[in-house]
Scaffold this motif. Structure first.
Motif, short mmCIF file in Angstrom:
data_model
loop_
_atom_site.label_atom_id
_atom_site.label_comp_id
_atom_site.label_asym_id
_atom_site.label_seq_id
_atom_site.Cartn_x
_atom_site.Cartn_y
_atom_site.Cartn_z
N GLU A 20 0.82 -1.20 0.00
CA GLU A 20 0.00 0.00 0.00
C GLU A 20 0.86 1.26 0.00
O GLU A 20 0.51 2.27 -0.56
N ASN A 21 2.01 1.19 0.66
CA ASN A 21 2.92 2.33 0.71
C ASN A 21 4.32 1.78 0.41
O ASN A 21 4.92 1.12 1.24
N ARG A 22 4.81 2.06 -0.78
CA ARG A 22 6.10 1.50 -1.17
C ARG A 22 7.28 2.38 -0.80
O ARG A 22 8.41 2.09 -1.18
N GLU A 23 7.02 3.45 -0.07
CA GLU A 23 8.11 4.36 0.28
C GLU A 23 8.61 4.15 1.70
O GLU A 23 9.69 4.63 2.05
N ILE A 24 7.85 3.46 2.53
CA ILE A 24 8.26 3.21 3.91
C ILE A 24 8.26 1.71 4.16
O ILE A 24 7.28 1.02 3.88
N ILE A 25 9.36 1.21 4.68
CA ILE A 25 9.46 -0.19 5.07
C ILE A 25 9.31 -0.25 6.59
O ILE A 25 10.14 0.29 7.32
N LEU A 26 8.27 -0.90 7.06
CA LEU A 26 7.94 -0.93 8.49
C LEU A 26 7.73 -2.36 8.95
O LEU A 26 7.05 -3.14 8.28
N PHE A 27 8.34 -2.70 10.10
CA PHE A 27 8.18 -4.02 10.70
C PHE A 27 7.65 -3.87 12.11
O PHE A 27 7.93 -2.87 12.79
N MET A 277 4.92 15.34 3.39
CA MET A 277 3.53 15.52 3.03
C MET A 277 3.05 14.49 2.02
O MET A 277 1.96 13.93 2.15
N ALA A 278 3.89 14.22 1.02
CA ALA A 278 3.50 13.30 -0.03
C ALA A 278 3.56 11.84 0.43
O ALA A 278 2.58 11.10 0.29
N THR A 279 4.69 11.44 1.00
CA THR A 279 4.85 10.04 1.40
C THR A 279 3.87 9.64 2.49
O THR A 279 3.34 8.53 2.49
N LEU A 280 3.62 10.55 3.43
CA LEU A 280 2.73 10.25 4.56
C LEU A 280 1.26 10.58 4.25
O LEU A 280 0.39 10.36 5.10
N ALA A 281 1.00 11.12 3.06
CA ALA A 281 -0.37 11.47 2.65
C ALA A 281 -1.06 12.30 3.72
O ALA A 281 -2.17 11.98 4.17
N LEU A 282 -0.43 13.39 4.11
CA LEU A 282 -0.94 14.20 5.21
C LEU A 282 -2.04 15.16 4.77
O LEU A 282 -1.93 15.82 3.74
N ASP A 283 -3.09 15.24 5.60
CA ASP A 283 -4.18 16.18 5.39
C ASP A 283 -4.36 17.12 6.58
O ASP A 283 -4.99 18.16 6.46
N ASP A 284 -3.87 16.71 7.75
CA ASP A 284 -4.12 17.46 8.97
C ASP A 284 -3.57 18.88 8.89
O ASP A 284 -2.37 19.08 8.66
N PRO A 285 -4.42 19.91 9.08
CA PRO A 285 -3.99 21.30 8.95
C PRO A 285 -2.85 21.68 9.89
O PRO A 285 -1.93 22.41 9.49
N GLN A 286 -2.89 21.18 11.14
CA GLN A 286 -1.85 21.54 12.09
C GLN A 286 -0.51 20.94 11.69
O GLN A 286 0.53 21.61 11.73
N ALA A 287 -0.52 19.68 11.28
CA ALA A 287 0.72 19.03 10.85
C ALA A 287 1.29 19.72 9.61
O ALA A 287 2.50 19.98 9.53
N LEU A 288 0.43 20.04 8.66
CA LEU A 288 0.89 20.72 7.44
C LEU A 288 1.45 22.10 7.76
O LEU A 288 2.47 22.52 7.19
N ALA A 289 0.81 22.81 8.69
CA ALA A 289 1.28 24.14 9.07
C ALA A 289 2.65 24.08 9.73
O ALA A 289 3.52 24.92 9.46
N GLU A 290 2.86 23.10 10.59
CA GLU A 290 4.16 22.96 11.25
C GLU A 290 5.26 22.65 10.24
O GLU A 290 6.38 23.16 10.33
N LEU A 291 4.94 21.79 9.28
CA LEU A 291 5.92 21.45 8.26
C LEU A 291 6.24 22.65 7.36
O LEU A 291 7.41 22.92 7.06
#
Length: 307
Positions: A20-27, A277-291
């Motif tokens: 589903e997300n090929r940019e992050i490898i998580l275990f 923003m792109a890899t994490l598919a962020l929508d949250d206004p506060q998170a986007l504003a901080e970034l």
């Protein structure tokens, strides 16, 4: 008969293309006394990596914000010498992953410990390299092996969101005219401006590496200097990790400052927040504003270096 996939590509890289997300490898694995940030650090060290830091972020989270959503939240910065040397010697901007980050976390109320890194696909995209780059593919294989040794029994976790297209360039770049005869003095002035300007905008320098020292040891004499700064803004990772704990694969962010021999320009480059923003598919206004604020503040600081 179908053609056999080249063995150059590790199995996990091939699988990541269909996740589903090929940019992050998580275990993930059930947490135990024997499995945690220390076991992962030991595993990476035994695998030949240089571990530059393994920072417990819970203390800073609680001190600055009064709470943490995590039992464990560590940002481990590492690099694999042979891979890093090969990349930086061939691709001048590759120092943005020298070192790179391994995120290690466990949420409150969850008995699973997670560890993750950016995939070879993501690193290639950010650096503008072919997606089948052999060095990155081999490094990804080693990363996965080290994580599994540090977290025995861990299983791949498929994230339930898809990265979005990048709307801007993945790297932010600055150049300063630099006479090679005076480059070292100018570098010291530039780095002093950067270091003095970090604290007022909420950043800390998590790591500094004179990478040219290691290149010269290997007989590679391409650069007058090649320094990397790993930078972190606590409010950014605190805010974004509430939504996407795996965001730690981007933190700290490494900036490369270098000048090639025979050139009259000092260059500064780092992966910008639009990757988050792109890899994490962020929508949250506060998170986007901080970034966005973090990006604007660093850009403004780097502009001062040219004044």
């Amino acid at each position: 008969m179908k053609p056999i996939i080249s063995l150059i590509l590790p199995i996990f890289l091939a699988l990541s293309l269909y996740a589903e997300n090929r940019e992050i490898i998580l275990f993930g694995v059930k947490r135990s006394a024997a499995v945690g940030p220390k076991s992962l650090e030991e595993a990476f060290t035994l695998a030949g990596y240089k571990v530059e830091g393994n920072r417990d972020m819970n203390g800073p989270f609680k001190k600055q914000f009064g709470q943490s959503d995590f039992v464990v939240y560590n940002l481990m910065t590492v690099y694999y010498p042979e891979a890093t040397k090969a990349l930086v010697s061939r691709h001048e901007e590759a120092g943005v992953f020298a070192p790179f980050s391994v995120v290690i976390y466990q949420r409150k109320g969850d008995d699973t410990l997670y560890a993750g890194v950016l995939s070879a696909f993501a690193k290639a995209r950010i650096m503008g390299l072919p997606y089948d780059n052999e060095v990155l593919a081999d490094l990804e294989r080693r990363n996965v092996e080290a994580i599994l040794k540090g977290m025995p029994g861990a299983k791949r976790v498929h994230l339930d969101y898809t990265p979005r297209p990048m709307k801007k360039e993945p790297l932010t770049r600055f150049e300063i005219e630099s006479d090679p005869e005076e480059a070292e003095d100018l570098k010291e002035e530039v780095e002093m401006v950067i270091e003095d300007g970090l604290k007022p905008i909420g950043f800390v320098m998590a790591n500094f590496l004179d990478y040219n020292y290691f290149l010269k040891e290997a007989g590679i004499d391409t650069y007058l200097f090649y320094d990397t700064y790993s930078l972190c803004k606590l409010k950014v990772i605190y805010t974004v990790s509430k939504l996407r704990p795996e965001a730690g694969v981007f933190a700290p962010c490494t900036m490369a400052i270098y000048q090639k021999k025979g050139e009259e320009k000092m260059k500064m480059v780092y992966p910008n927040v639009y990757n988050w923003m792109a890899t994490l598919a962020l929508d949250d206004p506060q998170a986007l504003a901080e970034l966005e604020k973090a990006q604007a503040d660093i850009v403004e600081l780097l502009k001062k270096t040219a004044e």
